[in-house]
Design an enzyme around this catalytic site. Structure first.
Site, PDB file in Angstrom:
ATOM      1  N   LYS A   2     -38.625  55.829  20.734  1.00  0.00           N
ATOM      2  CA  LYS A   2     -37.923  55.003  21.729  1.00  0.00           C
ATOM      3  C   LYS A   2     -38.075  53.524  21.402  1.00  0.00           C
ATOM      4  O   LYS A   2     -37.133  52.745  21.553  1.00  0.00           O
ATOM      5  CB  LYS A   2     -38.468  55.288  23.128  1.00  0.00           C
ATOM      6  CG  LYS A   2     -37.872  54.403  24.222  1.00  0.00           C
ATOM      7  CD  LYS A   2     -38.404  54.760  25.596  1.00  0.00           C
ATOM      8  CE  LYS A   2     -37.790  53.854  26.654  1.00  0.00           C
ATOM      9  NZ  LYS A   2     -38.220  54.227  28.022  1.00  0.00           N
ATOM     10  N   HIS A   7     -12.049  89.042   1.890  1.00  0.00           N
ATOM     11  CA  HIS A   7     -11.751  88.525   3.229  1.00  0.00           C
ATOM     12  C   HIS A   7     -12.493  89.318   4.305  1.00  0.00           C
ATOM     13  O   HIS A   7     -11.917  89.710   5.329  1.00  0.00           O
ATOM     14  CB  HIS A   7     -10.247  88.505   3.484  1.00  0.00           C
ATOM     15  CG  HIS A   7      -9.489  87.681   2.490  1.00  0.00           C
ATOM     16  ND1 HIS A   7      -9.643  86.317   2.383  1.00  0.00           N
ATOM     17  CD2 HIS A   7      -8.601  88.044   1.534  1.00  0.00           C
ATOM     18  CE1 HIS A   7      -8.870  85.861   1.415  1.00  0.00           C
ATOM     19  NE2 HIS A   7      -8.236  86.891   0.868  1.00  0.00           N
TER      20      HIS A   7
END
Length: 508
Positions: A140, A270
């Site tokens: 922070k 696929h």
């Protein structure tokens, strides 16, 4: 706002000490005062470097079995004070709080303890309180403080301090803060998911520590990123980087091959199997899997559940393919495959896969249990006058495994543990059936004496009638249609066996 900050005081408290020594020695050399706790304090003392115990700073000992060590205003005031605010400076001076410019902290190994099967008491004790608070406080206040929350950053900071005379830039501190917040959020997510076990789940949280940018996504105009650890899953022995489409196919291939115990080879295109066979040897399995549809096999993803020997590799080498996956390879086989540098050869590692799957959908995420059920012969209920033979039951089991991993609507034909043909991803079940018959005919496969499996029930008896006409002798379907009786009557009329399983295997 300050830009360059020289480190004067550092708080170091880490669980893992490996790689820490060079950085600590540099800090001491640059005149940084070191504060530390417990094992890290002793580590620094063993290096014959000066260090101040945090309890000497705070005036309080480590209490409650080590649960409370750093949670004190003299620690957090030193981290959170804003150097450019006069009122903060006054309070820091009043309470004799040193400005802490560098925090090096890691967290208790919560995930590691969980994976190792620790008891609930052991797991709970690995929920870090002080460490996570220090990380958030330092991150922070990145305007004035450097936070290192991972040993992976030790060497980077060391180089920066060497090159910049003990100083860091604002951009560097902000980058470390970003990494630190990732560390804290990932840690909290793991803890939340440990507690979030009541079904149905009402909250969704996921966090993955590693990412890999792909060449592109499903198409070249789409960006793609894989979040996960491919190196844990596979050892790449040869080839280019996996693409988005490669990864989708590889995932489907792994899911499919895990259904089989006997030597099995599968070829996928696929995400659908265009060839699969189980045989006594992996070489035989390859030959028969390829024979199913050698056209579709071109450029496919190949997977085996046994070692690839040189003889099998020699046959595989005749086909152009994208990816080959196996648990192991003969050294000579690897050398053969390396002759073509772009072909991806993956050795699969023993990694336990998750039991949930999720994807983005509309404005959110959809999650479900993976389809981990597969019905064996014991779950097949004969509903016709004729019962399937032992050989037909075996083939129905084989076919059901393929159906489970094929796009809906799907129909699968199998004989002698070999896929003969399938109809995949059709908008009607009868279209899937007709497609499968056409494919079988195209490759000169006789369907006489084969079995058929369907991923969902037959809404009408037409599929059974058409299949019987093609030579099918036994059918598997989940059942559950209000017109099941029509399909059963058709099977009886045609003299074929039918079993139901009660389990549907849609795959969209």
């Amino acid at each position: 706002m300050s830009q360059q900050i020289k480190i004067k005081n550092a708080l170091i408290s880490v669980y893992y000490k490996d790689g820490l020594e060079p950085l600590v020695r540099l800090l001491a050399q640059q005149g940084v005062q070191l504060f530390s706790t417990g094992g890290t304090e002793q580590f620094i003392k063993d290096l014959n470097l000066p260090v101040t115990a945090v309890e000497d700073l705070t005036g309080y000992p480590s209490i409650l079995g080590g649960r409370v060590k750093t949670l004190h205003p003299k620690v957090f005031g030193g981290i959170l004070n804003r150097r450019n605010l006069a009122e903060d400076k006054v309070q820091i001076a009043e309470y004799e709080i040193p400005e802490i410019d560098l925090v090096i902290v890691d967290l208790y190994p919560f995930e590691e303890t969980l994976k190792a099967g620790g008891s609930e008491e052991e797991i709970i004790e690995k929920i870090d309180i002080g460490g996570i608070s220090l990380i958030r406080a330092a991150a922070k206040n990145f305007n004035d403080v450097v936070i290192l929350a991972s040993k992976d950053d030790y060497a980077t900071l060391q180089q920066q301090l060497e090159e910049q005379n003990g100083e860091t830039s604002l951009a560097q501190r902000k980058a470390y803060a970003k990494k630190a917040f990732h560390t804290s959020s990932h840690y909290d997510t793991a803890i939340f998911n440990y507690f979030n076990t009541e079904e149905p789940l009402t909250l969704f949280k996921q966090s993955i520590n590693t990412a890999k940018t792909l060449r592109y996504g499903e198409n070249p105009h789409q960006q793609g990123v894989f979040y996960g650890d491919l190196d844990e899953m596979f050892t790449k022995l040869n080839g280019k980087e996996l693409s988005y489409n490669n990864l989708v196919d590889v995932d489907a291939a792994v899911s499919l091959i895990d259904e089989f115990i006997e030597p099995t080879f599968a070829i996928l295109k696929h995400t659908n199997a265009c060839g699969i066979a189980s045989r006594e040897t992996i070489g035989q399995a390859w030959d028969d899997a390829l024979a199913c549809d050698p056209v579709s096999a071109f450029g496919g993803v190949l997977i085996a559940n046994r070692e690839i020997d040189l003889a099998t590799a020699t046959e595989i080498n005749k086909l152009f393919f994208e990816v080959l996956i196996a648990p192991s390879y003969a050294p000579e086989a690897v050398e053969l495959f390396k002759a073509k540098k772009n072909r991806v050869i993956l050795q699969r590692n023993p990694v336990e896969l998750g039991k949930k799957q999720f994807k983005t959908l509309l404005n959110g995420v959809i999650e479900q249990d993976k389809d981990l059920i597969i019905e064996g012969t014991d779950q097949m209920v004969t509903v016709t006058e004729k019962s399937p033979s032992a050989a037909e039951l075996k083939d129905l089991f084989f076919a059901n495994k393929i159906v489970k991993h094929t796009k809906s609507n799907t129909i699968v034909f199998v004989k002698d543990n070999t896929l003969l043909a399938s109809g995949v991803g059709q908008t009607s079940r009868v279209d899937a059936l007709k497609q499968a018959i056409v494919k079988a005919d195209a490759f000169n496969f006789s369907l006489i004496g084969s079995v058929m499996a369907s991923d969902a029930f037959f809404p009408f008896p037409d599929c059974v009638e058409i299949a019987a006409g093609a030579g099918i002798t036994a059918v598997l379907q989940p059942g559950g249609s209000i017109k099941d009786a029509d399909s059963i009557n058709m099977a009886n009329e045609k003299g074929i066996a039918m079993v139901t399983t009660g389990i549907r295997h849609f795959k969209h």
